[in-house]
Design a protein around this motif. Structure first.
Motif, short mmCIF file in Angstrom:
data_model
loop_
_atom_site.label_atom_id
_atom_site.label_comp_id
_atom_site.label_asym_id
_atom_site.label_seq_id
_atom_site.Cartn_x
_atom_site.Cartn_y
_atom_site.Cartn_z
N HIS A 113 -8.89 -4.01 4.42
CA HIS A 113 -7.59 -3.34 4.41
C HIS A 113 -6.58 -4.12 3.56
O HIS A 113 -5.86 -3.53 2.75
CB HIS A 113 -7.06 -3.16 5.85
N ARG A 117 -4.60 -2.54 0.47
CA ARG A 117 -3.15 -2.36 0.61
C ARG A 117 -2.40 -3.20 -0.43
O ARG A 117 -1.43 -2.76 -1.02
CB ARG A 117 -2.72 -2.72 2.03
N THR A 311 -0.65 7.48 17.38
CA THR A 311 -1.75 7.03 16.53
C THR A 311 -2.76 6.35 17.47
O THR A 311 -2.51 6.27 18.67
CB THR A 311 -1.26 6.12 15.39
N ARG A 313 -6.18 3.35 18.15
CA ARG A 313 -6.96 2.17 17.77
C ARG A 313 -8.17 2.07 18.70
O ARG A 313 -8.21 2.72 19.74
CB ARG A 313 -6.12 0.90 17.93
N HIS A 369 -0.66 -2.00 9.23
CA HIS A 369 -0.68 -0.64 8.68
C HIS A 369 0.71 -0.02 8.60
O HIS A 369 0.82 1.20 8.42
CB HIS A 369 -1.60 0.26 9.54
N CYS A 371 3.92 1.75 7.73
CA CYS A 371 4.00 2.81 6.70
C CYS A 371 4.52 2.29 5.35
O CYS A 371 5.61 1.72 5.26
CB CYS A 371 4.94 3.90 7.21
C1 HEM Z 1 9.22 10.35 7.97
C2 HEM Z 1 8.19 10.09 7.18
C3 HEM Z 1 6.99 9.28 7.56
C4 HEM Z 1 6.52 8.91 8.80
C5 HEM Z 1 7.11 9.26 10.16
C6 HEM Z 1 5.34 8.10 8.58
C7 HEM Z 1 4.60 7.52 9.60
C8 HEM Z 1 3.57 6.63 9.40
C9 HEM Z 1 2.89 5.88 10.44
C10 HEM Z 1 3.21 5.98 11.93
C11 HEM Z 1 1.96 5.09 9.85
C12 HEM Z 1 1.05 4.08 10.55
C13 HEM Z 1 -0.18 4.70 11.12
C14 HEM Z 1 -0.98 3.71 11.93
O1 HEM Z 1 -0.68 2.52 12.01
O2 HEM Z 1 -1.98 4.17 12.52
C15 HEM Z 1 2.01 5.36 8.43
C16 HEM Z 1 1.17 4.77 7.50
C17 HEM Z 1 1.21 5.08 6.16
N1 HEM Z 1 2.15 5.86 5.51
FE1 HEM Z 1 3.68 6.86 6.36
N2 HEM Z 1 5.10 8.01 7.23
C18 HEM Z 1 6.10 8.70 6.57
C19 HEM Z 1 6.25 8.82 5.21
C20 HEM Z 1 5.40 8.30 4.27
C21 HEM Z 1 5.55 8.43 2.83
C22 HEM Z 1 6.71 9.13 2.13
C23 HEM Z 1 4.47 7.82 2.28
C24 HEM Z 1 4.09 7.64 0.82
C25 HEM Z 1 4.77 7.97 -0.18
C26 HEM Z 1 3.68 7.26 3.34
C27 HEM Z 1 2.52 6.53 3.17
C28 HEM Z 1 1.85 5.87 4.17
C29 HEM Z 1 0.68 5.06 3.92
C30 HEM Z 1 0.02 4.79 2.57
C31 HEM Z 1 0.28 4.56 5.17
C32 HEM Z 1 -0.93 3.68 5.46
C33 HEM Z 1 -0.58 2.23 5.42
C34 HEM Z 1 -1.77 1.35 5.79
O3 HEM Z 1 -2.75 1.83 6.33
O4 HEM Z 1 -1.68 0.15 5.48
N3 HEM Z 1 4.26 7.58 4.53
N4 HEM Z 1 3.01 6.27 8.18
#
Ligand code: HEM
Length: 420
Positions: A113, A117, A311, A313, A369, A371
């Motif tokens: 990861h 990342r 989410t 785990r 992880h 966001c």
């Molecule tokens: C209100 C908007 C958003 C919410 C509520 C949100 C919520 C989340 C959450 C809760 C996670 C973590 C999931 C976990 O740990 O199981 C996550 C991961 C992620 N989000 Fe968002 N997200 C939002 C917008 C965005 C946007 C705009 C992008 C990209 C342009 C994005 C890209 C990602 C990515 C790439 C991950 C994975 C990170 C990793 O695994 O290291 N998200 N998001």
């Protein structure tokens, strides 16, 4: 905040937490239709069993803020990755929609990861994201011009279709370097692909997502080869020309993730931001007139109506979660929407109060992880909301909002408005 400013969503009377039913019964209700619409009283029933609730052998849910935060930061709690999918769904590689996501960072554990990342965030830098402020403002204003045309003469307009679902796609397209003429197609295909993010759904839905993912995969491969030949200042060029590189399949999977992870989540955030303001005229007025008020307002909307409610785990080994034993092999469901209403963390958690100060909701997760798009989606909402309300001072609801009938993704499918 004056009490008449409280949003007036019709929430059923609180259920009697003293007579809380068994956890499994509450969970069954939660994922059923009334529970999906009104999850918050059900979370309180779960909380009556404690912040960490063993539901049955092999399944625990977490509703406490401190416990969810600790779980997200605990490396013994792992995300479901390819090898673990092999055990429960050996055919997953046959489905482009599942393969597309499972090859991305969201489904990787250490040490893989961190490598992935690190490489993706190298293209998605804070400088590049904050450099998007002018572009986000311009994209917002163009969508507001469109809205003005659609709602001319007092005609009702559907805010989600006309604005909330368009802005996130326009912004991520600009970042990835997807040309404007491809965006209508991009929006449609992103919606189809996003179906697979709800998990392994029924086979008809998965077939739609598979087709969309295969088409999108080809599109991204073509974009990657164009950027290899002629780099420009966008995320894809940065990723293909980085010193260390992702395998092509990993690159495509992560582009897919960037597109879809931020699409509906940000659209849900924008929809709730507006709905809560329309139900509380005092808040709408402050958003129009008080510079900076939007920062706390957006944060409170993220807490109060968490777009990703949960989410999960898996416990790789037996572990202790702030005093609660979790046996090895347990699936741990982290209910972010419940953690964000934990009374041990937030005074009067069912009150919408943008003046809470630093409230640090868990809406974007925590730990490794966390966001990657959090600054971007915050920026979109903070720019869009005051501009929308200033441009249309008479903006009002034109009919009842329609909620998406899902539990994990919490948001609106329709928000009819009149511009005045
Ligand atoms: C209100 C908007 C958003 C919410 C509520 C949100 C919520 C989340 C959450 C809760 C996670 C973590 C999931 C976990 O740990 O199981 C996550 C991961 C992620 N989000 Fe968002 N997200 C939002 C917008 C965005 C946007 C705009 C992008 C990209 C342009 C994005 C890209 C990602 C990515 C790439 C991950 C994975 C990170 C990793 O695994 O290291 N998200 N998001």
């Amino acid at each position: 905040m004056a009490s008449q400013d409280q949003p007036d969503e019709a929430v059923p009377a609180p259920l009697d937490t003293l007579a809380a039913p068994a956890p499994l019964e509450i969970i069954r209700e939660l994922v059923g239709s009334p529970g999906r619409t009104h999850p918050y009283p059900r979370y309180e029933l779960l909380r009556a069993h404690g912040p960490v609730v063993p539901v049955r052998p092999g399944l625990t849910v977490v509703v406490g803020y401190a416990e969810c935060d600790a779980a997200l930061r605990n490396s013994q709690l792992r995300v479901q990755d390819g090898p673990s999918y092999d055990a429960i769904y050996p055919d997953w590689r046959e489905h482009p929609a599942l393969r597309g996501y499972i090859d991305s960072m969201l489904y990787r554990n250490p040490p893989d990861h961190a490598r992935m990342r690190g490489l993706v965030s190298g293209g998605f830098t804070p400088r590049r994201v904050s450099g998007m402020r002018t572009a986000v403002t311009q994209l917002t204003d163009r969508l507001l011009d469109r809205l003005a045309v659609a709602g001319a003469g007092g005609a009702p307009v559907e805010f989600v279709a006309e604005f909330a679902s368009r802005l996130p796609i326009a912004v991520i397209s600009a970042l990835l370097g997807v040309p404007e003429h491809d965006q209508a197609w991009f929006r449609r295909i992103a919606a189809d692909v996003t179906i697979a993010l709800e998990g392994i759904t029924n086979s008809a839905e998965l077939a739609v997502a598979d087709l969309a993912m295969a088409e999108l995969g080809e599109y991204f491969l073509a974009l990657i080869s164009r950027r290899r030949l002629e780099p420009v200042d966008d995320v894809v060029s940065a990723l293909v020309h980085g010193s260390e590189q992702l395998a092509e399949q990993e690159l495509v999977a992560n582009m897919m993730l960037l597109l879809t992870a931020g699409f509906e989540t940000t659209s849900f955030l924008l929809g709730h931001c507006l709905l809560l303001a329309l139900r509380s005229p005092g808040l709408a007025r402050r958003l129009r007139t008080e510079p900076g008020f939007e920062v706390g307002y957006v944060e409170e909307t993220l807490r109060f109506e968490t777009p990703v409610q949960a989410t999960s785990r898996w416990a790789a080994t037996e572990l202790d979660l702030l005093g609660h034993p979790i046996p090895a092999g347990t699936k741990v469901v982290l209910i972010l929407g419940a953690a964000n209403r934990d009374p041990r963390r937030y005074a009067r958690p069912d009150r919408f109060d943008p003046d809470r100060g630093t409230s640090q909701p868990l809406s974007f997760g925590a730990g490794s992880h966390f966001c990657l798009g959090a600054p971007l989606s915050r920026m979109e909402a903070q720019i869009a909301l005051p501009r929308l309300l200033r441009r249309f001072p008479e903006l009002a609801l034109a009919g009842p909002p329609v909620r998406r009938d899902t539990w994990v993704g919490r948001g609106l499918d329709e928000l009819p408005i009149r511009l005045g």
